[in-house]
Design an enzyme around this catalytic site. Structure first.
Site, PDB file in Angstrom:
ATOM      1  N   ILE A  12     -81.264 -18.469  45.035  1.00 56.16           N
ATOM      2  CA  ILE A  12     -80.379 -17.297  45.135  1.00 56.16           C
ATOM      3  C   ILE A  12     -80.736 -16.290  44.042  1.00 56.16           C
ATOM      4  CG2 ILE A  12     -77.991 -16.487  45.347  1.00 56.16           C
ATOM      5  CD1 ILE A  12     -77.147 -19.299  46.047  1.00 56.16           C
ATOM      6  N   TYR A 141     -69.413 -31.951  42.149  1.00 56.07           N
ATOM      7  CA  TYR A 141     -70.001 -30.605  42.170  1.00 56.07           C
ATOM      8  C   TYR A 141     -68.894 -29.554  42.323  1.00 56.07           C
ATOM      9  CZ  TYR A 141     -72.199 -26.446  44.073  1.00 56.07           C
ATOM     10  OH  TYR A 141     -72.560 -25.142  44.303  1.00 56.07           O
ATOM     11  N   PHE A 169     -70.399 -19.930  50.969  1.00 55.86           N
ATOM     12  CA  PHE A 169     -70.401 -20.962  51.987  1.00 55.86           C
ATOM     13  C   PHE A 169     -71.867 -21.407  52.092  1.00 55.86           C
ATOM     14  CE2 PHE A 169     -65.998 -21.513  53.454  1.00 55.86           C
ATOM     15  CZ  PHE A 169     -65.432 -20.767  52.430  1.00 55.86           C
ATOM     16  N   HIS A 189     -81.270 -29.271  52.258  1.00 54.92           N
ATOM     17  CA  HIS A 189     -80.492 -28.361  53.091  1.00 54.92           C
ATOM     18  C   HIS A 189     -80.961 -28.365  54.546  1.00 54.92           C
ATOM     19  CE1 HIS A 189     -79.534 -26.822  49.023  1.00 54.92           C
ATOM     20  NE2 HIS A 189     -78.345 -26.975  49.542  1.00 54.92           N
ATOM     21  N   PHE A 209     -76.928 -35.973  59.706  1.00 53.18           N
ATOM     22  CA  PHE A 209     -76.049 -36.872  58.960  1.00 53.18           C
ATOM     23  C   PHE A 209     -74.648 -36.920  59.572  1.00 53.18           C
ATOM     24  CE2 PHE A 209     -79.109 -35.460  55.562  1.00 53.18           C
ATOM     25  CZ  PHE A 209     -79.838 -36.642  55.582  1.00 53.18           C
TER      26      PHE A 209
HETATM   27  N1  UDP Z   1     -77.563 -31.889  57.243  1.00 52.57           N
HETATM   28  C1  UDP Z   1     -78.206 -32.684  58.149  1.00 52.57           C
HETATM   29  N2  UDP Z   1     -79.529 -32.950  57.940  1.00 52.57           N
HETATM   30  C2  UDP Z   1     -80.226 -32.461  56.873  1.00 52.57           C
HETATM   31  C3  UDP Z   1     -79.540 -31.646  55.954  1.00 52.57           C
HETATM   32  C4  UDP Z   1     -78.206 -31.387  56.171  1.00 52.57           C
HETATM   33  O1  UDP Z   1     -77.618 -33.151  59.120  1.00 52.57           O
HETATM   34  O2  UDP Z   1     -81.421 -32.762  56.738  1.00 52.57           O
HETATM   35  C5  UDP Z   1     -76.140 -31.546  57.483  1.00 52.57           C
HETATM   36  C6  UDP Z   1     -75.207 -31.897  56.331  1.00 52.57           C
HETATM   37  O3  UDP Z   1     -74.723 -33.213  56.444  1.00 52.57           O
HETATM   38  C7  UDP Z   1     -74.109 -30.842  56.501  1.00 52.57           C
HETATM   39  C8  UDP Z   1     -74.853 -29.632  57.062  1.00 52.57           C
HETATM   40  O4  UDP Z   1     -76.073 -30.141  57.606  1.00 52.57           O
HETATM   41  O5  UDP Z   1     -73.210 -31.267  57.479  1.00 52.57           O
HETATM   42  C9  UDP Z   1     -75.185 -28.597  56.002  1.00 52.57           C
HETATM   43  O6  UDP Z   1     -75.778 -29.284  54.921  1.00 52.57           O
HETATM   44  P1  UDP Z   1     -76.512 -28.534  53.750  1.00 52.57           P
HETATM   45  O7  UDP Z   1     -77.065 -29.588  52.824  1.00 52.57           O
HETATM   46  O8  UDP Z   1     -77.490 -27.551  54.302  1.00 52.57           O
HETATM   47  O9  UDP Z   1     -75.380 -27.701  53.024  1.00 52.57           O
HETATM   48  P2  UDP Z   1     -73.962 -28.163  52.391  1.00 52.57           P
HETATM   49  O10 UDP Z   1     -72.933 -27.867  53.444  1.00 52.57           O
HETATM   50  O11 UDP Z   1     -74.031 -29.618  52.017  1.00 52.57           O
HETATM   51  O12 UDP Z   1     -73.821 -27.278  51.205  1.00 52.57           O
END
Ligand code: UDP
Length: 326
Positions: A12, A141, A169, A189, A209
């Site tokens: 960022i 966090y 967000f 991410h 996930f």
């Molecule tokens: N996620 C996923 N697979 C990945 C990375 C993230 O399914 O390889 C899911 C994660 O569990 C969440 C959403 O994508 O539900 C966004 O995750 P990210 O880590 O991008 O951002 P966060 O919301 O944790 O800040």
């Protein structure tokens, strides 16, 4: 303006520096390069230093002219890691920020824009999260950022230090010129992981996930906001503090929720291919739904996100990942 960007070598922060520079401002970057990249610092000098080392901060302020605005991005920011290593999160995010604030007070700097997060809200009970929602973080966090938000209130009362906390967000996308973009080691991410799985020919197969969340398709819903829209909010927040005295907080998102499967499907349109994935266990600390109501930021700051469509956002990330320069 003369602007100090702490954490300006990061994802960022580097987009922030590009925006500041293109708008004619002078930028100084302070970064310990723990997750940032030297190559991402292109719009002003880089001072390598750590907010946990008081001497580094003292030298930084001693060696530079007065800063008109300070923007603070230095933080550890992985939810899962924070659950396992809360000590590192509280030390870096809380103690490190206290060191910065004390240096600011000591040197007569009174304008700060601070990176906060939607994670301060925990698992909200409403569909769209505005600033009146209770802050009840569910991981260290989010808790570390909530503590700093509270500290900033007290520093305004005691020392007149003005601040805006911006609660992001899901920051995503990249500079449309692909000069800079998202690069984390390891990458956690969603959007970069989707695109990396495409570029690896599915060798790094995407993991989703959890698919038993209480959402329409069972996967988590998030509000994805383009990095340049976040950067522009920081600049507006800095200007806001010229005319407003206080410690403020604004939520920043597009106001639309996309599930993990929605994002995969949008990415399929962008890359023109089907994307395979495996369903894995849900990650610790992930709330099911986080979507912003950013009305206050629009009204108070005059902020208007430019990237409203998820496919356009993903397309900028795709432009970067196909030709990563560092
Ligand atoms: N996620 C996923 N697979 C990945 C990375 C993230 O399914 O390889 C899911 C994660 O569990 C969440 C959403 O994508 O539900 C966004 O995750 P990210 O880590 O991008 O951002 P966060 O919301 O944790 O800040």
């Amino acid at each position: 303006m003369n602007v100090l960007v702490l954490g300006g070598a990061g994802y960022i922060g580097s987009h922030m520096c590009k925006l500041l520079s293109t708008q004619g401002h002078q930028v100084v970057v302070f970064d310990n390069l723990s997750t940032g990249h030297r190559e991402a610092v292109k719009w002003g000098p880089l001072i390598v230093g750590d907010i946990l080392v008081k001497d580094d901060l003292e030298n930084l302020f001693a060696q530079h002219e007065h800063f008109d605005l300070i923007i603070h991005f230095c933080a550890k920011s992985l939810v899962g890691e924070s659950v396992k290593q809360p000590n590192d999160y509280y030390r870096n995010n809380v103690v490190g920020t206290l060191n910065l604030l004390d240096q600011m007070v000591k040197t007569g700097h009174d304008k700060l824009v601070f990176s906060s997060t939607a994670a301060v809200f925990g698992t909200p009970s409403v569909e769209f999260i505005d600033e009146t929602q209770p802050r009840l973080p569910i991981n260290p966090y989010g808790q570390s950022k909530k503590i700093v938000e509270d500290i900033l209130q007290d520093y305004f009362q005691a020392f007149g230090l003005k601040s805006v906390c911006l609660r992001y967000f899901n920051a995503c996308g990249a500079d449309p010129d692909a000069d800079i973009g998202e690069r984390h080691e390891p990458e956690t991410h969603l959007i970069p992981n989707i695109l990396k799985s495409v570029l690896s020919g599915s060798q790094q197969k995407l993991k989703v996930f959890g698919n038993a969340y209480p959402t329409a398709d069972g996967t988590c819903v998030r509000d994805y906001i383009h990095i340049n829209d976040l950067a522009s909010a920081h600049l507006l927040a800095g200007q806001y503090l010229d005319n407003n005295q206080g410690a403020y907080a604004f939520n920043l998102g597009n106001g639309s929720g996309f599930s993990v499967l929605d994002v995969i499907s949008a990415a399929e349109h962008v890359v023109g291919n089907k994307i395979d994935y495996d369903i894995e266990e849900a990650r610790a600390g992930d709330p099911p739904v986080l979507v912003a109501d950013a009305t206050l930021a629009r009204q108070a700051l005059g902020w208007e996100p430019q990237y409203k469509e998820i496919e356009k956002i993903i397309a900028t990330a795709w432009g970067w990942h196909q030709n990563e320069r560092f």
